[in-house]
Design an enzyme around this catalytic site. Structure first.
Site, PDB file in Angstrom:
ATOM      1  CB  CYS A  41      43.026  35.801  36.387  1.00  0.00           C
ATOM      2  SG  CYS A  41      41.287  35.477  36.751  1.00  0.00           S
ATOM      3  CB  CYS A  73      37.412  41.313  38.102  1.00  0.00           C
ATOM      4  SG  CYS A  73      36.513  39.757  38.130  1.00  0.00           S
ATOM      5  CB  CYS A  93      41.047  41.314  48.559  1.00  0.00           C
ATOM      6  SG  CYS A  93      40.616  40.325  49.959  1.00  0.00           S
ATOM      7  CB  CYS A  97      40.945  41.853  40.295  1.00  0.00           C
ATOM      8  SG  CYS A  97      42.032  40.565  40.923  1.00  0.00           S
ATOM      9  CD  GLU A  99      52.404  38.542  44.081  1.00  0.00           C
ATOM     10  OE1 GLU A  99      53.352  39.335  44.134  1.00  0.00           O
ATOM     11  OE2 GLU A  99      51.225  38.909  44.095  1.00  0.00           O
ATOM     12  CB  CYS A 145      45.594  33.668  50.305  1.00  0.00           C
ATOM     13  SG  CYS A 145      44.758  34.295  48.854  1.00  0.00           S
TER      14      CYS A 145
HETATM   15  N1  SAH Z   1      38.945  34.500  41.275  1.00  0.00           N
HETATM   16  C1  SAH Z   1      38.280  34.331  42.546  1.00  0.00           C
HETATM   17  C2  SAH Z   1      39.188  34.643  43.718  1.00  0.00           C
HETATM   18  C3  SAH Z   1      39.571  36.098  43.759  1.00  0.00           C
HETATM   19  S1  SAH Z   1      40.250  36.861  45.143  1.00  0.00           S
HETATM   20  C4  SAH Z   1      37.052  35.201  42.586  1.00  0.00           C
HETATM   21  O1  SAH Z   1      36.882  36.040  41.701  1.00  0.00           O
HETATM   22  O2  SAH Z   1      36.235  35.050  43.478  1.00  0.00           O
HETATM   23  C5  SAH Z   1      39.129  36.959  46.419  1.00  0.00           C
HETATM   24  C6  SAH Z   1      38.211  38.196  46.444  1.00  0.00           C
HETATM   25  O3  SAH Z   1      38.882  39.444  46.330  1.00  0.00           O
HETATM   26  C7  SAH Z   1      37.178  38.143  45.338  1.00  0.00           C
HETATM   27  O4  SAH Z   1      35.909  38.367  45.869  1.00  0.00           O
HETATM   28  C8  SAH Z   1      37.597  39.279  44.467  1.00  0.00           C
HETATM   29  O5  SAH Z   1      36.534  39.770  43.708  1.00  0.00           O
HETATM   30  C9  SAH Z   1      38.105  40.260  45.494  1.00  0.00           C
HETATM   31  N2  SAH Z   1      38.907  41.338  44.940  1.00  0.00           N
HETATM   32  C10 SAH Z   1      39.567  41.373  43.767  1.00  0.00           C
HETATM   33  N3  SAH Z   1      40.172  42.568  43.592  1.00  0.00           N
HETATM   34  C11 SAH Z   1      39.905  43.289  44.695  1.00  0.00           C
HETATM   35  C12 SAH Z   1      40.280  44.597  45.126  1.00  0.00           C
HETATM   36  N4  SAH Z   1      41.035  45.394  44.371  1.00  0.00           N
HETATM   37  N5  SAH Z   1      39.848  45.000  46.332  1.00  0.00           N
HETATM   38  C13 SAH Z   1      39.105  44.182  47.101  1.00  0.00           C
HETATM   39  N6  SAH Z   1      38.723  42.953  46.755  1.00  0.00           N
HETATM   40  C14 SAH Z   1      39.105  42.510  45.563  1.00  0.00           C
END
Ligand code: SAH
Length: 340
Positions: free
Chosen positions: A110, A114, A331, A117, A90, A103
């Site tokens: 991944c 986390c 996000c 996410c 995506e 983006c």
């Molecule tokens: N892998 C990278 C990019 C991730 S996306 C990283 O971890 O930084 C960008 C941001 O969105 C990151 O800070 C991630 O932690 C955040 N993120 C992930 N899931 C989320 C959610 N459910 N709600 C809000 N932010 C989220």
């Protein structure tokens, strides 16, 4: 076949010299690829027929087809692309007053795990090559007939877990003869792979670095982000200090606020202590609830209180605008959910 978009300009010149072509030919091809909408070698009208044939035999041009495109009520668009091997990723297009921002995803799936996410919900399949990263931008530009001005590495995947391809993609994005997007308009976000933060600091790029912090104690951060078990907050902060010293650039810390989890005054105080005196900025993200996820969004009131506390204590903080949440493009919501 080799993907011609996997090569930065210097590498492409070498490739061309290896097949007996002049380096300026590589530059011509580079310009076609990144400054026009063409998708075939045959359209590169300033190359001889012979060279075009040679290129066709050696290289693919990697043109993505759109499997699905959704549009949010706020104008954000989410693309599902077939990366030409049956896998899909995506990509999100956002429109701001200062221009368009894309983006991009850096991996298919991944490994970071986390807990909040959605990208965690799909198995890790493989890294994207630099050409596959770049083609997300080109395919969106072609589809919308626009030129984007900002790139964020915040889609599916952990960019620093695919470090070399991401850095190479940045070189192509940033090249004035390529996509020509200034380094200051390129942001990379990492969950905190510490050794790569040092390496990135030493690259001498002018790109922005974002760090997904989300918690101020190791206990809480490890609960939310397993990567914290490998590199804890102290190690992460040391790497951030090094980055700031080395680059003299501000770090952006991402902090996703979840109800009853990391949003209290106590959390805000700890965050101030942790970041005091650092050249940084805090980006507060209202957490987006994911399927089967245990975290839910803080109330607007709490988010504003948290921000104000940080600002009152000399830590610049802003609340990230939520874009595209109605089409799962915000996000943490990307997960190529249409492919089983
Ligand atoms: N892998 C990278 C990019 C991730 S996306 C990283 O971890 O930084 C960008 C941001 O969105 C990151 O800070 C991630 O932690 C955040 N993120 C992930 N899931 C989320 C959610 N459910 N709600 C809000 N932010 C989220």
């Amino acid at each position: 076949m080799k993907n011609i978009k996997d090569y930065n300009l210097e590498e492409l010149k070498k490739e061309f010299m290896a097949i007996g072509e002049k380096p300026y030919r590589a530059e011509q091809v580079f310009k076609w690829l990144y400054t026009t909408d063409i998708t075939t070698f045959d359209e590169m009208s300033n190359l001889s027929k012979e060279l075009r044939e040679k290129l066709k035999q050696e290289y693919s041009i990697c043109e993505y087809k759109i499997l699905k495109k959704q549009e949010s009520s706020d104008g954000t668009k989410k693309y599902l692309f077939d990366v030409l091997d049956g896998n899909a990723i995506e990509t999100v297009l956002m429109s701001y007053h200062h221009g368009y921002s894309i983006c991009v995803s850096s991996q298919i799936g991944c490994k970071m795990g986390c807990k909040f996410c959605a990208s965690t919900g799909i198995p890790f399949i493989r890294n994207l090559t630099s050409g596959e990263i770049i083609e997300q931008i080109l395919a969106v530009q072609r589809d919308e007939k626009i030129k984007v001005s900002n790139i964020v590495f915040m889609g599916i995947g952990e960019p620093f877990d695919n470090y070399n391809n991401v850095i190479n993609a940045i070189k192509i994005i940033n090249n004035p003869k390529g996509l020509n997007i200034g380094a200051r308009h390129i942001s990379v976000s990492t969950s905190g792979i510490v050794p790569k933060i040092y390496e990135y600091a030493d690259e001498d790029l002018q790109c922005t670095l974002s760090i997904s912090l989300h918690a101020t104690t190791n206990e809480k951060r490890s609960e939310m982000m397993p990567i914290n078990n490998a590199y804890n907050i102290e190690e992460l902060m040391k790497a951030c200090d090094y980055y700031i010293k080395k680059t003299n650039k501000r770090i952006s810390f991402e902090y996703a606020l979840a109800k009853d989890n990391n949003e209290s005054l106590e959390d805000a105080k700890k965050l101030v202590q942790l970041l005091k005196g650092m050249l940084c900025h805090v980006n507060l993200i209202p957490i987006n609830k994911i399927e089967n996820g245990k975290y839910t969004k803080s109330t607007n009131e709490n988010i504003i209180k948290f921000r104000d506390y940080l600002n009152d204590n000399k830590i610049t903080a802003t609340i990230r605008r939520e874009l595209g949440s109605d089409i799962d493009a915000a996000c943490g919501q990307l997960r190529r959910k249409d492919l089983k």
